[in-house]
Motif scaffolding. Structure first.
Motif, PDB file in Angstrom:
ATOM      1  N   PHE A 186      40.606 -81.634  58.472  1.00 21.28           N
ATOM      2  CA  PHE A 186      39.043 -82.979  58.860  1.00 21.28           C
ATOM      3  C   PHE A 186      40.081 -84.535  58.783  1.00 21.28           C
ATOM      4  CE2 PHE A 186      35.624 -85.416  57.676  1.00 21.28           C
ATOM      5  CZ  PHE A 186      34.668 -84.235  58.451  1.00 21.28           C
ATOM      6  N   HIS A 187      39.096 -85.251  60.078  1.00 22.81           N
ATOM      7  CA  HIS A 187      39.519 -86.451  60.238  1.00 22.81           C
ATOM      8  C   HIS A 187      38.130 -87.666  60.752  1.00 22.81           C
ATOM      9  CE1 HIS A 187      43.716 -85.404  59.785  1.00 22.81           C
ATOM     10  NE2 HIS A 187      43.900 -85.162  60.463  1.00 22.81           N
ATOM     11  N   GLY A 188      37.125 -86.500  60.914  1.00 25.62           N
ATOM     12  CA  GLY A 188      36.293 -87.832  61.009  1.00 25.62           C
ATOM     13  C   GLY A 188      34.769 -86.949  62.466  1.00 25.62           C
ATOM     14  N   GLU A 245      46.580 -84.947  56.303  1.00 23.50           N
ATOM     15  CA  GLU A 245      46.698 -84.784  55.038  1.00 23.50           C
ATOM     16  C   GLU A 245      46.713 -84.537  54.160  1.00 23.50           C
ATOM     17  OE1 GLU A 245      41.702 -83.903  55.035  1.00 23.50           O
ATOM     18  OE2 GLU A 245      42.483 -82.769  56.786  1.00 23.50           O
ATOM     19  N   LYS A 286      36.373 -94.269  51.999  1.00 25.13           N
ATOM     20  CA  LYS A 286      36.091 -93.327  50.512  1.00 25.13           C
ATOM     21  C   LYS A 286      36.578 -94.022  49.371  1.00 25.13           C
ATOM     22  CE  LYS A 286      35.673 -88.462  52.087  1.00 25.13           C
ATOM     23  NZ  LYS A 286      34.278 -87.947  51.905  1.00 25.13           N
ATOM     24  N   ASP A 323      46.703 -89.186  56.454  1.00 26.84           N
ATOM     25  CA  ASP A 323      44.783 -90.143  56.058  1.00 26.84           C
ATOM     26  C   ASP A 323      44.397 -89.124  54.464  1.00 26.84           C
ATOM     27  OD1 ASP A 323      42.383 -89.646  55.806  1.00 26.84           O
ATOM     28  OD2 ASP A 323      42.538 -88.553  57.775  1.00 26.84           O
ATOM     29  N   SER A 376      35.014 -97.491  57.660  1.00 24.78           N
ATOM     30  CA  SER A 376      34.684 -95.994  57.590  1.00 24.78           C
ATOM     31  C   SER A 376      36.030 -95.104  57.692  1.00 24.78           C
ATOM     32  CB  SER A 376      34.130 -95.369  58.141  1.00 24.78           C
ATOM     33  OG  SER A 376      33.868 -95.583  59.328  1.00 24.78           O
ATOM     34  N   GLY A 377      35.891 -93.984  57.502  1.00 27.68           N
ATOM     35  CA  GLY A 377      37.309 -93.445  57.415  1.00 27.68           C
ATOM     36  C   GLY A 377      37.544 -93.293  59.314  1.00 27.68           C
ATOM     37  N   THR A 378      36.640 -92.477  59.733  1.00 25.86           N
ATOM     38  CA  THR A 378      36.604 -92.325  61.322  1.00 25.86           C
ATOM     39  C   THR A 378      36.884 -94.018  62.048  1.00 25.86           C
ATOM     40  OG1 THR A 378      35.548 -90.815  62.633  1.00 25.86           O
ATOM     41  CG2 THR A 378      34.513 -92.700  61.866  1.00 25.86           C
ATOM     42  N   ILE A 405      42.304 -90.815  53.133  1.00 20.13           N
ATOM     43  CA  ILE A 405      41.155 -91.105  53.024  1.00 20.13           C
ATOM     44  C   ILE A 405      39.295 -90.737  51.838  1.00 20.13           C
ATOM     45  CG2 ILE A 405      38.908 -90.496  54.627  1.00 20.13           C
ATOM     46  CD1 ILE A 405      40.439 -91.502  57.098  1.00 20.13           C
ATOM     47  N   GLN A 406      40.634 -89.058  51.066  1.00 22.26           N
ATOM     48  CA  GLN A 406      39.817 -88.354  51.053  1.00 22.26           C
ATOM     49  C   GLN A 406      41.012 -87.880  49.331  1.00 22.26           C
ATOM     50  OE1 GLN A 406      37.095 -84.438  49.475  1.00 22.26           O
ATOM     51  NE2 GLN A 406      37.447 -85.025  51.459  1.00 22.26           N
ATOM     52  N   GLU A 414      37.977 -81.676  53.396  1.00 24.65           N
ATOM     53  CA  GLU A 414      36.769 -80.937  53.895  1.00 24.65           C
ATOM     54  C   GLU A 414      37.451 -79.212  54.546  1.00 24.65           C
ATOM     55  OE1 GLU A 414      34.705 -84.142  52.957  1.00 24.65           O
ATOM     56  OE2 GLU A 414      33.919 -81.875  53.653  1.00 24.65           O
TER      57      GLU A 414
HETATM   58  C1  LIG Z   1      39.996 -86.758  54.926  1.00 21.76           C
HETATM   59  C2  LIG Z   1      39.512 -87.331  55.547  1.00 21.76           C
HETATM   60  N1  LIG Z   1      39.743 -87.820  57.089  1.00 21.76           N
HETATM   61  C3  LIG Z   1      38.838 -88.833  57.216  1.00 21.76           C
HETATM   62  C4  LIG Z   1      37.320 -88.885  56.961  1.00 21.76           C
HETATM   63  C5  LIG Z   1      36.568 -89.229  57.847  1.00 21.76           C
HETATM   64  O1  LIG Z   1      35.605 -91.036  56.950  1.00 21.76           O
HETATM   65  P1  LIG Z   1      34.347 -91.079  57.109  1.00 21.76           P
HETATM   66  O2  LIG Z   1      32.548 -89.791  57.098  1.00 21.76           O
HETATM   67  O3  LIG Z   1      34.268 -92.136  56.365  1.00 21.76           O
HETATM   68  O4  LIG Z   1      33.958 -90.998  58.753  1.00 21.76           O
HETATM   69  C6  LIG Z   1      36.703 -87.671  55.704  1.00 21.76           C
HETATM   70  C7  LIG Z   1      35.685 -88.164  55.437  1.00 21.76           C
HETATM   71  O5  LIG Z   1      35.488 -86.892  54.627  1.00 21.76           O
HETATM   72  C8  LIG Z   1      38.240 -87.338  55.144  1.00 21.76           C
HETATM   73  O6  LIG Z   1      38.049 -86.413  54.652  1.00 21.76           O
END
Ligand SMILES: Cc1ncc(COP(=O)(O)O)c(C=O)c1O
Length: 436
Positions: A160-162, A222, A284, A255, A132-134, A257-258, A227
């Protein structure tokens, strides 16, 4: 009809609402769900999906929706892309699990090599896989601290990082994420985000008043805040961060992830500013809906980790790896280009809607298929999100008063046109105080 060949829609138009929204079965399911699931889940509105194809989702009552949320920017290749489904089926029939952490799973290393080949990171790259992202955010904090021997990490206001302890400590998009769970991870500082002038905070405040620069292991950013409101930084901000990190021996973690996996019309958002981080995180969209995250890091950093320093039972699960490999092929095979084209179409349309409602709407912005529209108040953003849902379009709020659109990268020109029309109608509903 927008997808004449669609297996799911057949000859039906999309959206096609055959009950009130939410319908009777959806309402009954919501009541059932609320009896058994954690009340912490931040449900946005009562969509109860049972099937998906491309940008179309069918709910439990047989209604067809146009999905411009894509499972929170996850189904990059659309719902149930036939090549993703085939890759998952094929891998599941061969080997579902073995643990890439403790043993030598071939597809695990194959995916790591593929990701290293597309990582926007200088020098040789190595890769760690999570679920997962977190999890990969956590991995990056551990790695940066270990490799530098420094204790502190800087993140940004609005980030937002999780939701696990390290990543939620870095998160600063909403105070509610920290409510009642402290103390958080120590050694974390939050910097102002987005403008070149904000970078002065590092010398003027952080390094002079709070902590010496040689105690900062990493800055995590990011490239576009997700978020936090789909906020795009000023040109020069990310380049400035890169220089700052170079000056002080700090690890720069992007990051993505998004923002990554083609969403912005480029494989990685940092490409738009030609910035090369030391570590890049993806999750993601890279797995098209299968749980996977990856930390791509300069080999000189990852080489610091001794055996056993980090791992995961499920991370890099073979079925998720198969989906990710297929996803990367589809992204490179045309979906990234489509994200750019459809994004320009969508942004132009959203800007026209903004012009029609200057009091209610503030701004439309975006890169590729990462699109946000700012409203004057959170209540209006919420009302438009609900009105769009009742009209058959799925969008999702973010930030304080932003509605985001993050459709699958397979979205068609006709689907974007329909979504723009529905979004305009939903805004009109709210502007006129009517309910669709
Ligand atoms: C930029 C960013 N980092 C980390 C995460 C956390 O990812 P996860 O929900 O897969 O743990 C998210 C989730 O929305 C995100 O948008």
């Amino acid at each position: 009809m927008i997808q004449p060949t669609s297996r799911l829609a057949g000859t039906r138009p999309v959206p096609d609402l055959v009950t009130e929204i939410p319908g009777p079965r959806a309402r009954a399911h919501v009541a059932f769900d609320e009896r058994w699931t954690s009340p912490s889940l931040p449900r946005a509105y009562p969509i109860v999906p049972v099937r998906g194809e491309g940008s179309i989702v069918e709910d439990i009552d047989g209604n067809l929706f146009l999905d411009f949320a894509a499972g929170i920017a996850v189904v990059s290749t659309g719902h149930c892309h036939p090549r993703i489904v085939a890759a998952i089926r094929e891998q599941a029939a061969q080997l579902i699990h073995f643990s890439g952490s403790d043993f030598y799973l071939p597809i695990y290393a194959e995916l790591c090599e593929r990701l290293a080949g597309i990582a926007p990171v200088d020098g040789p790259v190595r890769v760690y896989l999570g679920n997962s992202g977190t999890e990969v955010v956590e991995a990056s904090i551990k790695l940066a601290r270990y490799a530098t021997g420094r204790p502190c990490v800087v993140a940004f206001l609005g980030a937002f990082h999780g939701r696990t302890f390290g990543s939620v400590s870095l998160t600063a998009s909403k105070a509610k994420y920290h409510a009642g769970i402290g103390p958080l991870l120590p050694g974390i500082f939050h910097a102002p985000w987005g403008r070149v002038i904000d970078l002065r905070w590092f010398d003027d405040v952080l390094f002079s008043k709070l902590v010496p620069n040689d105690e900062v292991a990493a800055i995590i950013v990011e490239p576009i805040q997700g978020e936090g409101g789909y906020r795009i930084p000023e040109d020069g901000f990310l380049q400035g961060l890169r220089h700052l990190c170079d000056r002080h021996g700090i690890v720069l973690i992007a990051d993505e992830i998004q923002t990554g996996a083609g969403r912005t019309g480029s494989m990685w958002a940092v490409d738009h500013w030609a910035v090369r981080p030391d570590i890049l995180l993806t999750a993601k969209g890279i797995g098209s809906g299968m749980p996977i995250g990856a930390m791509m890091a300069r080999a000189s950093l990852l080489d610091a980790w001794p055996k056993g320093a980090h791992g995961s039972t499920f991370g890099g699960n073979p079925v998720s790896c198969a989906a990710a490999l297929e996803t990367i092929g589809l992204l490179e095979g045309g979906l990234i280009a489509n994200a750019g084209d459809r994004g320009r179409q969508a942004l132009a349309g959203l800007r026209s809607v903004v012009e029609c409602y200057p009091g209610l709407l503030r701004e439309a912005r975006g890169l590729g298929l990462l699109l946000g529209v700012d409203f004057d108040t959170p209540e209006h953003a919420d009302a438009v999100q609900s009105a769009a849902f009742r009209r058959g379009l799925l969008v999702l709020e973010c930030g304080r008063s932003t509605v985001r659109m993050s459709p699958p990268l397979t979205v068609t020109e006709a689907e974007v046109a329909i979504a723009l029309r529905i979004f305009g109608d939903a805004v009109a509903d709210v502007a006129n105080g009517t309910r669709a």
